[in-house]
Design a protein around this motif. Structure first.
Motif, PDB file in Angstrom:
ATOM      1  N   ASP A 131       0.832  -1.205   0.000  1.00 49.15           N
ATOM      2  CA  ASP A 131       0.000   0.000   0.000  1.00 49.15           C
ATOM      3  C   ASP A 131       0.869   1.259   0.000  1.00 49.15           C
ATOM      4  O   ASP A 131       0.450   2.299  -0.509  1.00 49.15           O
ATOM      5  N   PHE A 170       1.525   1.643  -3.555  1.00 50.70           N
ATOM      6  CA  PHE A 170       0.238   2.023  -4.144  1.00 50.70           C
ATOM      7  C   PHE A 170      -0.042   3.526  -3.933  1.00 50.70           C
ATOM      8  O   PHE A 170      -0.412   4.242  -4.872  1.00 50.70           O
ATOM      9  N   GLU A 227      -3.039   9.760   4.820  1.00 55.11           N
ATOM     10  CA  GLU A 227      -2.853   8.308   4.722  1.00 55.11           C
ATOM     11  C   GLU A 227      -1.394   7.898   4.823  1.00 55.11           C
ATOM     12  O   GLU A 227      -1.060   6.936   5.502  1.00 55.11           O
ATOM     13  N   CYS A 251     -11.167   3.598  -4.641  1.00 49.98           N
ATOM     14  CA  CYS A 251     -10.135   3.791  -3.621  1.00 49.98           C
ATOM     15  C   CYS A 251     -10.620   4.761  -2.549  1.00 49.98           C
ATOM     16  O   CYS A 251     -10.792   4.384  -1.388  1.00 49.98           O
ATOM     17  N   TYR A 295     -12.991   3.069   0.585  1.00 52.75           N
ATOM     18  CA  TYR A 295     -12.491   2.874   1.951  1.00 52.75           C
ATOM     19  C   TYR A 295     -13.375   3.589   2.976  1.00 52.75           C
ATOM     20  O   TYR A 295     -13.480   3.141   4.115  1.00 52.75           O
ATOM     21  N   TYR A 298     -11.084  11.765   6.850  1.00 52.24           N
ATOM     22  CA  TYR A 298     -11.148  10.903   5.665  1.00 52.24           C
ATOM     23  C   TYR A 298     -12.582  10.874   5.101  1.00 52.24           C
ATOM     24  O   TYR A 298     -12.781  11.005   3.891  1.00 52.24           O
ATOM     25  N   GLU A 310      -9.401  -3.615  -6.817  1.00 52.14           N
ATOM     26  CA  GLU A 310      -9.361  -3.499  -5.346  1.00 52.14           C
ATOM     27  C   GLU A 310      -9.521  -4.880  -4.708  1.00 52.14           C
ATOM     28  O   GLU A 310      -8.851  -5.199  -3.717  1.00 52.14           O
ATOM     29  N   PHE A 359      -6.375  -6.626  -4.830  1.00 55.55           N
ATOM     30  CA  PHE A 359      -5.411  -6.070  -3.875  1.00 55.55           C
ATOM     31  C   PHE A 359      -5.616  -6.700  -2.489  1.00 55.55           C
ATOM     32  O   PHE A 359      -4.654  -7.092  -1.823  1.00 55.55           O
TER      33      PHE A 359
HETATM   34  C1  LIG Z   1      -5.410  -0.414  -2.270  1.00 52.61           C
HETATM   35  C2  LIG Z   1      -6.003   0.792  -1.597  1.00 52.61           C
HETATM   36  N1  LIG Z   1      -7.234   1.224  -1.943  1.00 52.61           N
HETATM   37  C3  LIG Z   1      -7.736   2.335  -1.289  1.00 52.61           C
HETATM   38  C4  LIG Z   1      -7.054   3.012  -0.325  1.00 52.61           C
HETATM   39  C5  LIG Z   1      -7.664   4.158   0.378  1.00 52.61           C
HETATM   40  N2  LIG Z   1      -7.287   5.393  -0.171  1.00 52.61           N
HETATM   41  C6  LIG Z   1      -5.806   2.533  -0.014  1.00 52.61           C
HETATM   42  N3  LIG Z   1      -5.043   3.104   0.929  1.00 52.61           N
HETATM   43  N4  LIG Z   1      -5.258   1.388  -0.633  1.00 52.61           N
END
Ligand SMILES: Cc1ncc(CN)c(N)n1
Length: 221
Positions: free
Chosen positions: A45, A48, A83, A136, A140, A172, A209, A212
């Motif tokens: 992440d 990412f 984040e 994303c 979340y 957030y 997602e 992931f």
């Molecule tokens: C894979 C992923 N997706 C969403 C988010 C939230 N912004 C994140 N931190 N990481």
């Protein structure tokens, strides 16, 4: 009648549920997720977030007025200031330093998702890019709300409590709802043919997602 953004979700509701209610999410919520899975997710992440910050920078470039510029700039700050900060704190707690993170190879899931979104942005306009980014940012926030609504979720004694708190935090959630409001307005102006194209982008990003989470759960390379 649902609002235009919720209609994007409805068009791919099976994938959306599989994303929001993924086993990785459930086990984060009840604290039963193996630490090695969380660590793998956390490391990827970090990579990412770097690419998604680039994607928001691309949204800045594609903006046509100061309203759009400000929106994209605020979202970029949410990633870089909010984040990323939590990530680096978490990584420090788990003994992972920035030099180690910077040297990590990207997994296939990280590569696929980040490059998909950057490509959608390079190829399309600002709306296409922000639709690709929505699972994303908004996803979340929905995950945070879903976790908060579950009896199985616990914060006390949960090693992932700070993660849950971050995605249920007002800072957030308000970034996500501002983004949703922008999307609602922009989507409302689009003809049906364009909406059908955007549904594909939104669904693809949602599926990435899911991959992931799965990558984290199974610790795929
Ligand atoms: C894979 C992923 N997706 C969403 C988010 C939230 N912004 C994140 N931190 N990481």
């Amino acid at each position: 009648m649902p609002n235009p953004f919720d209609r994007l979700i409805e068009a791919c509701h099976h994938d959306w549920r599989a994303y929001i209610e993924h086993e990785f999410v459930r086990r984060l919520g009840d604290g039963s997720l193996p630490e090695a899975s969380f660590r793998h997710y956390l490391e990827q992440d970090y990579l990412f977030l770097g690419h998604f910050a680039r994607a928001w920078a691309l949204a800045l470039y594609k903006s046509r007025d100061f309203d759009e510029l400000r929106g994209a700039f605020d979202r970029l700050k949410t990633i870089v200031d909010l984040e990323l900060g939590l990530h680096l704190d978490y990584c420090a707690q788990w003994g992972i330093d920035v030099a180690t993170l910077d040297a990590l190879p990207e997994t296939r899931a990280t590569l696929a998702y980040t490059r998909y979104v950057l490509d959608a942005g390079a190829r399309g306009d600002l709306l296409e890019l922000r639709v690709a980014l929505a699972p994303c940012l908004v996803g979340y926030a929905r995950i945070g709300k879903w976790l908060a609504s579950r009896a199985e979720t616990r914060l006390e004694g949960n090693p992932y409590a700070a993660w849950i708190e971050m995605y249920t935090d007002d800072a957030y959630l308000s970034a996500a709802s501002e983004e949703e409001a922008w999307l609602d307005q922009a989507l409302a102006e689009q003809p049906a043919k364009r909406i059908a194209e955007l549904e594909v982008v939104f669904r693809d990003a949602t599926r990435l997602e899911i991959d992931f989470w799965q990558m984290g759960l199974e610790r795929h390379a």
